[in-house]
Write a protein that holds these residues in place. Sequence first.
Motif, PDB file in Angstrom:
ATOM      1  N   GLU A  62       0.837  -1.196   0.000  1.00 17.40           N
ATOM      2  CA  GLU A  62       0.000   0.000   0.000  1.00 17.40           C
ATOM      3  C   GLU A  62       0.874   1.249   0.000  1.00 17.40           C
ATOM      4  OE1 GLU A  62      -2.770   2.740  -0.327  1.00 17.40           O
ATOM      5  OE2 GLU A  62      -3.071   0.603  -0.687  1.00 17.40           O
ATOM      6  N   HIS A  63       1.950   1.219   0.779  1.00 16.36           N
ATOM      7  CA  HIS A  63       2.878   2.352   0.824  1.00 16.36           C
ATOM      8  C   HIS A  63       3.504   2.572  -0.552  1.00 16.36           C
ATOM      9  CE1 HIS A  63       5.890   5.115   2.331  1.00 16.36           C
ATOM     10  NE2 HIS A  63       6.845   4.346   1.847  1.00 16.36           N
ATOM     11  N   MET A  64       3.927   1.499  -1.203  1.00 20.73           N
ATOM     12  CA  MET A  64       4.545   1.615  -2.522  1.00 20.73           C
ATOM     13  C   MET A  64       3.538   2.125  -3.557  1.00 20.73           C
ATOM     14  SD  MET A  64       7.604   0.948  -1.896  1.00 20.73           S
ATOM     15  CE  MET A  64       8.335   0.849  -3.512  1.00 20.73           C
ATOM     16  N   ALA A  65       2.291   1.671  -3.456  1.00 24.77           N
ATOM     17  CA  ALA A  65       1.257   2.158  -4.375  1.00 24.77           C
ATOM     18  C   ALA A  65       1.026   3.648  -4.175  1.00 24.77           C
ATOM     19  CB  ALA A  65      -0.038   1.382  -4.160  1.00 24.77           C
ATOM     20  N   GLN A  66       1.039   4.066  -2.926  1.00 34.04           N
ATOM     21  CA  GLN A  66       0.852   5.486  -2.615  1.00 34.04           C
ATOM     22  C   GLN A  66       1.996   6.312  -3.209  1.00 34.04           C
ATOM     23  OE1 GLN A  66       0.775   6.250   1.581  1.00 34.04           O
ATOM     24  NE2 GLN A  66      -0.196   8.239   1.350  1.00 34.04           N
ATOM     25  N   ILE A  67       3.220   5.837  -3.095  1.00 30.32           N
ATOM     26  CA  ILE A  67       4.372   6.532  -3.671  1.00 30.32           C
ATOM     27  C   ILE A  67       4.205   6.632  -5.185  1.00 30.32           C
ATOM     28  CG2 ILE A  67       6.849   6.312  -4.160  1.00 30.32           C
ATOM     29  CD1 ILE A  67       7.121   5.054  -1.365  1.00 30.32           C
ATOM     30  N   GLY A  68       3.788   5.544  -5.815  1.00 30.37           N
ATOM     31  CA  GLY A  68       3.593   5.542  -7.264  1.00 30.37           C
ATOM     32  C   GLY A  68       2.528   6.519  -7.704  1.00 30.37           C
ATOM     33  N   ARG A  69       1.412   6.566  -6.967  1.00 32.10           N
ATOM     34  CA  ARG A  69       0.348   7.516  -7.316  1.00 32.10           C
ATOM     35  C   ARG A  69       0.838   8.947  -7.185  1.00 32.10           C
ATOM     36  NH1 ARG A  69      -2.807   3.585  -4.670  1.00 32.10           N
ATOM     37  NH2 ARG A  69      -2.612   4.665  -2.681  1.00 32.10           N
ATOM     38  N   LYS A  70       1.586   9.211  -6.126  1.00 28.69           N
ATOM     39  CA  LYS A  70       2.104  10.553  -5.886  1.00 28.69           C
ATOM     40  C   LYS A  70       3.063  10.969  -7.012  1.00 28.69           C
ATOM     41  CE  LYS A  70       3.742  13.017  -1.801  1.00 28.69           C
ATOM     42  NZ  LYS A  70       4.329  12.822  -0.462  1.00 28.69           N
ATOM     43  N   GLY A  71       3.940  10.060  -7.401  1.00 24.55           N
ATOM     44  CA  GLY A  71       4.878  10.348  -8.491  1.00 24.55           C
ATOM     45  C   GLY A  71       4.162  10.534  -9.812  1.00 24.55           C
ATOM     46  N   GLY A  72       3.175   9.693 -10.085  1.00 22.25           N
ATOM     47  CA  GLY A  72       2.417   9.823 -11.323  1.00 22.25           C
ATOM     48  C   GLY A  72       1.677  11.143 -11.408  1.00 22.25           C
ATOM     49  N   ALA A  73       1.105  11.566 -10.286  1.00 25.61           N
ATOM     50  CA  ALA A  73       0.386  12.845 -10.265  1.00 25.61           C
ATOM     51  C   ALA A  73       1.349  14.002 -10.486  1.00 25.61           C
ATOM     52  CB  ALA A  73      -0.345  13.015  -8.929  1.00 25.61           C
ATOM     53  N   ALA A  74       2.531  13.930  -9.880  1.00 27.25           N
ATOM     54  CA  ALA A  74       3.515  15.008 -10.029  1.00 27.25           C
ATOM     55  C   ALA A  74       4.001  15.096 -11.471  1.00 27.25           C
ATOM     56  CB  ALA A  74       4.694  14.785  -9.084  1.00 27.25           C
ATOM     57  N   VAL A  75       4.284  13.956 -12.086  1.00 24.27           N
ATOM     58  CA  VAL A  75       4.790  13.946 -13.449  1.00 24.27           C
ATOM     59  C   VAL A  75       3.719  14.431 -14.427  1.00 24.27           C
ATOM     60  CG1 VAL A  75       5.489  12.401 -15.326  1.00 24.27           C
ATOM     61  CG2 VAL A  75       6.546  12.204 -13.099  1.00 24.27           C
ATOM     62  N   SER A  76       2.482  14.018 -14.208  1.00 20.51           N
ATOM     63  CA  SER A  76       1.434  14.372 -15.162  1.00 20.51           C
ATOM     64  C   SER A  76       1.071  15.855 -15.114  1.00 20.51           C
ATOM     65  CB  SER A  76       0.184  13.509 -14.944  1.00 20.51           C
ATOM     66  OG  SER A  76      -0.389  13.789 -13.692  1.00 20.51           O
ATOM     67  N   ARG A  77       1.472  16.572 -14.064  1.00 20.25           N
ATOM     68  CA  ARG A  77       1.242  18.022 -14.033  1.00 20.25           C
ATOM     69  C   ARG A  77       2.212  18.761 -14.940  1.00 20.25           C
ATOM     70  NH1 ARG A  77       0.092  17.098  -8.394  1.00 20.25           N
ATOM     71  NH2 ARG A  77       2.255  17.449  -7.874  1.00 20.25           N
ATOM     72  N   ASN A  78       3.301  18.119 -15.342  1.00 26.05           N
ATOM     73  CA  ASN A  78       4.287  18.734 -16.216  1.00 26.05           C
ATOM     74  C   ASN A  78       3.827  18.505 -17.655  1.00 26.05           C
ATOM     75  OD1 ASN A  78       6.490  19.362 -17.828  1.00 26.05           O
ATOM     76  ND2 ASN A  78       7.980  18.557 -16.370  1.00 26.05           N
TER      77      ASN A  78
END
Length: 128
Positions: A62-78
């Motif tokens: 769950e922690h790793m999934a949360q990290i992935g979602r956070k990274g995906g959201a950050a990248v997609s804002r660029n």
Amino acid sequence: MAQQQNQSSNRGFAAMDERQQRQIASMGGKAAHEKGTAHEFSSEEAREAGKKGGAAVSQNREHMAQIGRKGGAAVSRNREHMAQIGRKGGEARGDGASGEPSRSGREGEQGQRAGGHEQHAPASPPAH
């Protein structure tokens, strides 16, 4: 009456605010370095410690999934980065950014991409 043993106390290091605790711990670390008794990790020890920590953290899915979602959201804002990814995908498929007109849409599906009727019709003998 005596205070129960299992209750926490409002005294000592644990009762200090985090800033004070960090300040005191920092002083202890500096003193150990000055005295020469502080342990300094070799690069191999540090690498091994990092592997252990990474292995332990990665077990929590769950922690790793949360990290992935956070990274995906950050990248997609660029937006420029996302556009670049899209262009690379288009180049890999052979449409879009290569300078050729796109073959998507109705015309492309019936013409070039899927093949016209003429390509699939059996050859007929010439009319005399």
